[in-house]
Enzyme design. Sequence first.
Site, PDB file in Angstrom:
ATOM      1  N   PHE A  91       0.859  -1.189   0.000  1.00 13.79           N
ATOM      2  CA  PHE A  91       0.000   0.000   0.000  1.00 13.79           C
ATOM      3  C   PHE A  91       0.888   1.229   0.000  1.00 13.79           C
ATOM      4  O   PHE A  91       1.799   1.337   0.819  1.00 13.79           O
ATOM      5  CB  PHE A  91      -0.925   0.030   1.217  1.00 13.79           C
ATOM      6  CG  PHE A  91      -1.828   1.241   1.207  1.00 13.79           C
ATOM      7  CD1 PHE A  91      -2.953   1.283   0.397  1.00 13.79           C
ATOM      8  CD2 PHE A  91      -1.533   2.357   1.975  1.00 13.79           C
ATOM      9  CE1 PHE A  91      -3.768   2.415   0.360  1.00 13.79           C
ATOM     10  CE2 PHE A  91      -2.345   3.492   1.947  1.00 13.79           C
ATOM     11  CZ  PHE A  91      -3.460   3.510   1.138  1.00 13.79           C
TER      12      PHE A  91
ATOM     13  N   ASP B 104       9.149   2.392   1.639  1.00 19.85           N
ATOM     14  CA  ASP B 104       8.002   3.125   2.169  1.00 19.85           C
ATOM     15  C   ASP B 104       7.876   2.768   3.655  1.00 19.85           C
ATOM     16  O   ASP B 104       7.396   1.697   4.015  1.00 19.85           O
ATOM     17  CB  ASP B 104       6.734   2.723   1.398  1.00 19.85           C
ATOM     18  CG  ASP B 104       5.486   3.437   1.906  1.00 19.85           C
ATOM     19  OD1 ASP B 104       5.524   3.973   3.031  1.00 19.85           O
ATOM     20  OD2 ASP B 104       4.474   3.435   1.180  1.00 19.85           O
TER      21      ASP B 104
ATOM     22  N   LYS C 170       2.855   9.423   9.059  1.00 14.50           N
ATOM     23  CA  LYS C 170       2.151   8.839  10.210  1.00 14.50           C
ATOM     24  C   LYS C 170       2.748   9.227  11.572  1.00 14.50           C
ATOM     25  O   LYS C 170       2.541  10.354  12.007  1.00 14.50           O
ATOM     26  CB  LYS C 170       2.016   7.323  10.018  1.00 14.50           C
ATOM     27  CG  LYS C 170       1.047   6.997   8.855  1.00 14.50           C
ATOM     28  CD  LYS C 170       0.452   5.607   8.894  1.00 14.50           C
ATOM     29  CE  LYS C 170      -0.751   5.474   7.988  1.00 14.50           C
ATOM     30  NZ  LYS C 170      -0.497   4.884   6.687  1.00 14.50           N
TER      31      LYS C 170
HETATM   32  C1  LIG Z   1      -0.761   5.240   5.274  1.00 13.92           C
HETATM   33  C2  LIG Z   1       0.241   4.813   4.268  1.00 13.92           C
HETATM   34  C3  LIG Z   1       0.519   5.596   3.138  1.00 13.92           C
HETATM   35  C4  LIG Z   1      -0.272   6.829   2.795  1.00 13.92           C
HETATM   36  O1  LIG Z   1      -0.117   7.842   3.737  1.00 13.92           O
HETATM   37  P1  LIG Z   1      -1.143   9.090   3.683  1.00 13.92           P
HETATM   38  O2  LIG Z   1      -0.617   9.990   4.774  1.00 13.92           O
HETATM   39  O3  LIG Z   1      -2.485   8.521   3.955  1.00 13.92           O
HETATM   40  O4  LIG Z   1      -1.038   9.674   2.353  1.00 13.92           O
HETATM   41  C5  LIG Z   1       1.533   5.187   2.308  1.00 13.92           C
HETATM   42  N1  LIG Z   1       2.240   4.078   2.551  1.00 13.92           N
HETATM   43  C6  LIG Z   1       2.002   3.302   3.624  1.00 13.92           C
HETATM   44  C7  LIG Z   1       2.841   2.094   3.858  1.00 13.92           C
HETATM   45  C8  LIG Z   1       0.994   3.634   4.516  1.00 13.92           C
HETATM   46  O5  LIG Z   1       0.730   2.840   5.550  1.00 13.92           O
END
Ligand SMILES: *Cc1c(COP(=O)(O)O)cnc(C)c1O
Length: 429
Positions: A148, A233, A270
């Site tokens: 994701f 990520d 986050k």
């Molecule tokens: C939550 C998340 C995103 C997206 O972050 P947003 O602040 O919602 O744009 C991207 N990558 C990972 C792994 C995530 O958990």
Amino acid sequence: MKEIVPSPPPVVRNEAAAVQALFQQHVVPSYGRFDLVLSHGLGAYVYDVAGKRYLDLGGGIAVSSLGHAHPAITEALVEQSRKLVHVSNYYYHEPQGRLAQALVQLIGPGKCFFCNSGVEANEGLFKLARKFGHDEGRFEILSTLNSFHGRTLAGISATGQDKVKKGFEPLVPGFRQVPFNDLQAVRDAISPATVAILIEGIQGEGGVTPATPEYLLGLRQLCDEKKLLLLMDSVQCGHFRSGRFQSFQRILEAVPGGQDFLPDAISMAKSLGGGYPIGAFWVRAPYADLLGPGTHGTTYGGSPLACAVALRILEVIQRENLADNVRKVGDYLRQGLEALARKYPAVVRSIRGLGFMLGIELAPNIQNLPGDASKMQSSRFVNMLHANSLLAIPAGPDIVRLLPPLNLRRSEAEEGLSILEIVASRLAG
Ligand SMILES: *Cc1c(COP(=O)(O)O)cnc(C)c1O
């Protein structure tokens, strides 16, 4: 600590049905929301508008790194907002420089760029990769199935889940997915156009799956060999959630040669801002100046206010040694969850994850699970947790995630486990 109870706004008397009616009328219905109307919080607890208290082990999806209403965050917001909230990136200011320095010290030689969200941080990685390969005509980024990476067009194009893409085609070209933790699959997929490989250190939304040490080390070798950037990520699994600043540091800490591992770029968000929106990416030294003046930007990115909050959170994490807390309480939680899986195999199949990023894999077709059978098991299970005053987050149809604040106490973990046991025992019949 005094509990902060905001007074209700004049028109909506903070009544659940009235708030929900406002949403139904005026808010785009793009989210499947749970039937909870929350009002305020303190530490690991949140309260709904009727005053019912919930233990929040979802942490606002791994965002509330210090829990709710933490005084250090409130102070940072108040102090910095008295001085300077925003200036734009036409100018220098101390908080952004100091936050970049702090992140570089935690990761390795390189530089940082600041933005406002996770997907925006990923967009920065994509542009970095495109710039890197541009003169050779290389642009393709290989990502993984069940990953994701956020909800913009490039984010959903990188994401390895069809459900986020459906209805939004055509996607951004130059993204392809291969199975996760499968080195041979990546090797086989590399084309002359490939410029980078993108993975999460621990897949989050896709079901809480950590990368194996062999996969990480193998990808590093493969990227060096083929002149590809290794992009990570860390939006969800970073910021001490694994017990180390970066999940790859935790995964590789006991592995020979693991200490030398570094990806080429890392996206963050986050937990970085504890609820105040901020995203960032770090890029390794040789590539740190690829995005030169005028090539990338955002108006709000790295504002004095956002950076002051992020810096204060890092100070608290370090002063209170919360990385250690994540390991200790995380181990305790995990052991408790594994005991539940052994005791109630018809309800809990397995436990996955690291530190404070834990996934409860539900057994297939749990009997007696209340709720609409067309809904995901994970959501129906989470509804039962809500009824018993616990918040947790679904991840796909059969996994429930715990992403608690990094300062969660052992007693709170114990309370969470006892609620999970109540629900599991009820479902086991
Ligand atoms: C939550 C998340 C995103 C997206 O972050 P947003 O602040 O919602 O744009 C991207 N990558 C990972 C792994 C995530 O958990």
